[in-house]
Structures are given as C-alpha cells and as structure tokens.
Motif scaffolding. Structure first.
Motif, PDB file in Angstrom:
ATOM      1  N   ASP A 232      -0.615  -3.753 -12.645  1.00 56.22           N
ATOM      2  CA  ASP A 232      -1.517  -2.597 -12.676  1.00 56.22           C
ATOM      3  C   ASP A 232      -1.324  -1.711 -11.448  1.00 56.22           C
ATOM      4  N   ASN A 233      -1.438  -0.403 -11.652  1.00 50.89           N
ATOM      5  CA  ASN A 233      -1.378   0.566 -10.558  1.00 50.89           C
ATOM      6  C   ASN A 233      -2.819   1.000 -10.289  1.00 50.89           C
ATOM      7  N   VAL A 234      -3.379   0.625  -9.153  1.00 49.87           N
ATOM      8  CA  VAL A 234      -4.824   0.789  -8.935  1.00 49.87           C
ATOM      9  C   VAL A 234      -5.143   1.491  -7.611  1.00 49.87           C
TER      10      VAL A 234
ATOM     11  N   ILE B  91       0.845  -1.202   0.000  1.00 53.34           N
ATOM     12  CA  ILE B  91       0.000   0.000   0.000  1.00 53.34           C
ATOM     13  C   ILE B  91       0.882   1.255   0.000  1.00 53.34           C
ATOM     14  N   SER B  92       0.685   2.119  -1.018  1.00 50.51           N
ATOM     15  CA  SER B  92       1.497   3.341  -1.113  1.00 50.51           C
ATOM     16  C   SER B  92       0.759   4.556  -0.564  1.00 50.51           C
ATOM     17  N   GLU B  93      -0.587   4.447  -0.462  1.00 49.33           N
ATOM     18  CA  GLU B  93      -1.374   5.593   0.007  1.00 49.33           C
ATOM     19  C   GLU B  93      -2.702   5.067   0.542  1.00 49.33           C
ATOM     20  N   SER B  94      -3.202   5.660   1.619  1.00 54.28           N
ATOM     21  CA  SER B  94      -4.524   5.275   2.139  1.00 54.28           C
ATOM     22  C   SER B  94      -5.221   6.518   2.692  1.00 54.28           C
TER      23      SER B  94
ATOM     24  N   SER C 248      -4.193   2.740  -2.398  1.00 53.11           N
ATOM     25  CA  SER C 248      -3.642   2.623  -3.751  1.00 53.11           C
ATOM     26  C   SER C 248      -2.285   1.952  -3.696  1.00 53.11           C
ATOM     27  N   GLY C 249      -1.912   1.345  -4.813  1.00 50.61           N
ATOM     28  CA  GLY C 249      -0.627   0.656  -4.895  1.00 50.61           C
ATOM     29  C   GLY C 249      -0.525  -0.153  -6.174  1.00 50.61           C
TER      30      GLY C 249
END
Length: 414
Positions: free
Chosen positions: A318-320, A263-266, A275-276
């Motif tokens: 995929d970057n989702v 996880i890169s952002e929440s 997102s990640g």
C-alpha cells in the motif's frame, strides 16, 4: 527478516489468523504503477485520461481543466492537469515531481506514479521507481518523437534501465499517439518501434516473451486505454491497457515480515505527516513504531489511503500517508525508514555493492565522489575501494582493478 517464522519455517497460528484478517480488510489487491518515458511522450495525459475513464475525476472538473487550458493556449494539455497540479508544471507542460494519484478497477486498486521525463529531474523519477511494482513505458509513435527519445540521448533508454535496476520485473510498453496524423494507426510504424526497442530491452535484462507487453493506444482520445481499440485499429485484437494491468500476475506481499516503510515525503500539517510505500509488514492505528536511523519511537495516530480516506490498517504494497504522534517533522527526513520496534533495520556507514557503469565520460577510480539514490534516500558517497571487476559470465577478477569505465561492472566499497 524471518523473525516472524517458527522453527519449521511456517508462520505461528496467531500470525496466520492476523494475515487472513488483514487480507479480508484489504480484499482488493493493490498495485503501484509508474509511468516512464521521454519528455512529451504523453505520460501525464495518459494518466489523466485513466483517472477520467475510471471516474476518479468527474466530468465537471475535466471541463474546468479544458476551459483553463484553452485560456492559457494549451488546449491539448488539459488531461495532464489532473496529475500536473502546480503552476510551473502546467505553464511549461513538463512534470517536475513524481505525481501520485489513485484509481480502481473491478479487480484491483492502483496507485499511479507519474514520473518526470526531463533529464534534469531523473532523481525524482528514481524515487518513484523505488515504489513501483509495474512500469508503463510510454512511447510516442509520432514521426521524429520516438527517434528523439530513443536514439539521440533521450530518456526512453535511461528510464528502462533505471526501473529494471530498481527491481521492476514487468514492463508494459504503451505505444502512444497512434491517432496522430503522421501515424494514423499504421501497423508498419508500430512494428518498426517494436523492432528497434526489443533488442535494447533484451540487453537491459527484460525477457521480451515473458516480461514485456506491447500495446498500441491513444492517451488523448482514450482508444485502447479502458476499452479495446476496435475499428480504429483492425490489425490489433489484444487487450486494452487497463485489461492488461488487471491480468498481470499478483505481486507477492510480505504481510507478516518485519515492518519497513522508506519515507518519500514528510511535512507538518496539524502534526507530522509522512508518506511512502509499505515494503513489508503491516500497520494499524495507535501502533508504536521506530524511525531509523535516529531510533526515535513514535505512534501512528492516523492512516490515509486512497483519495485521503482514513483507514484503520494498511498492508505491504500500500502507498499511504501516515500521521505520527510524539515526533517533530524537522527530525524526519526523506530516506528515513519506519520500522517495527522489535525488529529494527541495520544502520551502516559502509557497504559493498555491485556497480554497473551505464554512462560516464571519465574513468572511475578509488576516491570517486557521487550521489547515491537508494529507495527514497539520497546520500553523498565516496567509493573507498574497487574490489573486483565482474565479467558478463558473473566471474570476479582476483586482483582489484585500478579503474573502471563505461560498460563495465565492478564490486565496490561505498
């Protein structure tokens, strides 16, 4: 990781059928491209122009950015405003966070990761590098700017080392600002930059013949970005930047391996959204997943892909953005990993790693405290043991060293 395989190492029939179905749904290959380089090399301007040339940003929006930039006395920055969206970044002309945008060619779908070039924001650049498949190293050909970024403690060298460490195997070197009055598409300046860069990239671990591609271009005018340079640069007959990216070898996707999404952002927006990049496996709407290391089980309620379009599924690479049901946003942190409930990842407090000391002014001993950036996680750590020094031939010392210094490699316990 090979839990999905049967005894002879092949995939079971139902897994093969599912993989074919997913590949049919996602017939266009997806690639994550990170733009790296020294501050003011023109990364955001190049990225913004790509979005404009591929019709991801319409002419009316660009004219609005140009008008606003002119009013702010920043006329030449308007292209970068497509990626630098907050007021701080626009006022200073410096990218702070790793910007994200999407574009598409006839062959592939791409995610642009626009890394900050300033040395204060290297941690943000590392989190972007962890998600990248290919790196575009943007170099300014303008007299004095290349030398500042490369020779005088600039970020050109540091970024190249960091993306290599993050596992990016292909490096496209975009020699930007070739249209500048101090350069004027001069071949001798282009050759000078290549001559200085090549030995360094070789030392970093890249093979200049197979893993590095050099391209002259102008991110501001768009010459050499989508279409070839043409008459402006008669001595270069090679492909443009987008043609080069389309021609790169496909990245192997682990679609039927156990699910892993760092996880890169929440954040909270009518529910918990994370997102990640999907490192392995695939996801579908209404699928149950687990958040590690907390072992919280939740459900995927929505998947958002390119340009906020809702998708029914997404695959490795995929970057989702994902909306989760059954979990609060304050429980989820950057660096947590979304995994398959059947095949969770390991949770550990201690591990051994090979450490290469790139830059330090002191010697490093047992008990050294530092900050570790791995994938999208950021953790405070201590080196509890120095186990073996490793030389250039990959041979280990028998006795543990008392200290390590700049330029050395060592296996350590973290």
């Amino acid at each position: 990781f090979d839990a999905a395989l049967v005894a002879d190492g092949s995939l079971p029939d139902n897994a093969v059928a599912e993989e074919e179905m997913l590949l049919d749904e996602h017939f266009k290959e997806h690639m994550n491209v990170i733009f790296i380089g020294h501050v003011d090399a023109g990364k955001s301007t190049l990225g913004g122009n790509i979005l404009y040339l591929t019709d991801m940003v319409d002419k009316r929006t660009m004219e609005k950015y140009e008008r606003e930039a002119k009013e702010a006395g920043r006329e030449s920055w308007y292209l970068s405003w497509a990626l630098d969206t907050n007021q701080e970044e626009r006022a200073k002309g410096k990218t702070v966070e790793c910007g994200r945008a999407f574009f598409e060619t006839s062959k592939r779908r791409y995610t642009i990761l626009d890394a900050p070039g300033h040395k204060n924001y290297v941690p943000n650049m590392v989190s972007g590098a962890a998600q990248a498949d290919v790196a575009v190293l943007v170099i300014s050909a303008r007299k004095g700017e290349f030398e500042t970024g490369f020779e005088r403690g600039g970020q050109t060298c540091e970024h190249a080392v960091l993306v290599k460490t993050a596992g990016v195997r292909t490096l496209v070197v975009a020699i930007n600002k070739m249209d500048d009055p101090t350069v004027g598409w001069d071949k001798s300046r282009y050759d000078e930059i290549i001559t200085k860069l090549t030995p360094f990239l070789k030392k970093t671990g890249y093979n200049p013949k197979t893993n590095v591609i050099f391209i002259p271009l102008s991110g501001f005018t768009g010459a050499g970005v989508k279409d070839r340079v043409g008459n402006a640069c008669p001595w270069y007959q090679g492909a443009s930047l987008l043609e080069t990216l389309d021609g790169l070898q496909a990245v192997e996707r682990k679609i039927n391996k156990p699910l892993r999404i760092p996880i890169s952002e929440s954040y909270c927006e009518m529910g918990t959204i994370v997102s990640g990049k999907i490192e392995s496996g695939h996801i579908r709407v209404n699928q149950k997943v687990m958040i590690m290391p907390e072992r919280r089980v939740c459900e995927i309620s929505n998947i958002y892909g390119m340009n906020e379009a809702e998708e029914q599924s997404a695959i490795s690479g995929d970057n989702v953005r994902i909306k989760l049901r059954g979990i609060k946003d304050d429980v989820v942190q950057n660096g947590f990993v979304i995994v398959d409930c059947k095949y969770p990842s390991h949770s550990i407090c201690e591990f051994d790693a090979l450490l290469a000391i790139y830059e330090t002014k002191k010697i490093i001993t047992t008990g050294f405290k530092s900050v570790l950036h791995v994938h999208t996680a950021t953790e405070e750590i201590t080196l509890s043991k120095l186990l073996h020094k490793v030389n250039s031939k990959n041979q280990r010392s028998r006795m543990p060293p008392q200290f390590i210094k700049q330029g050395e490699m060592c296996i350590v316990r973290i």
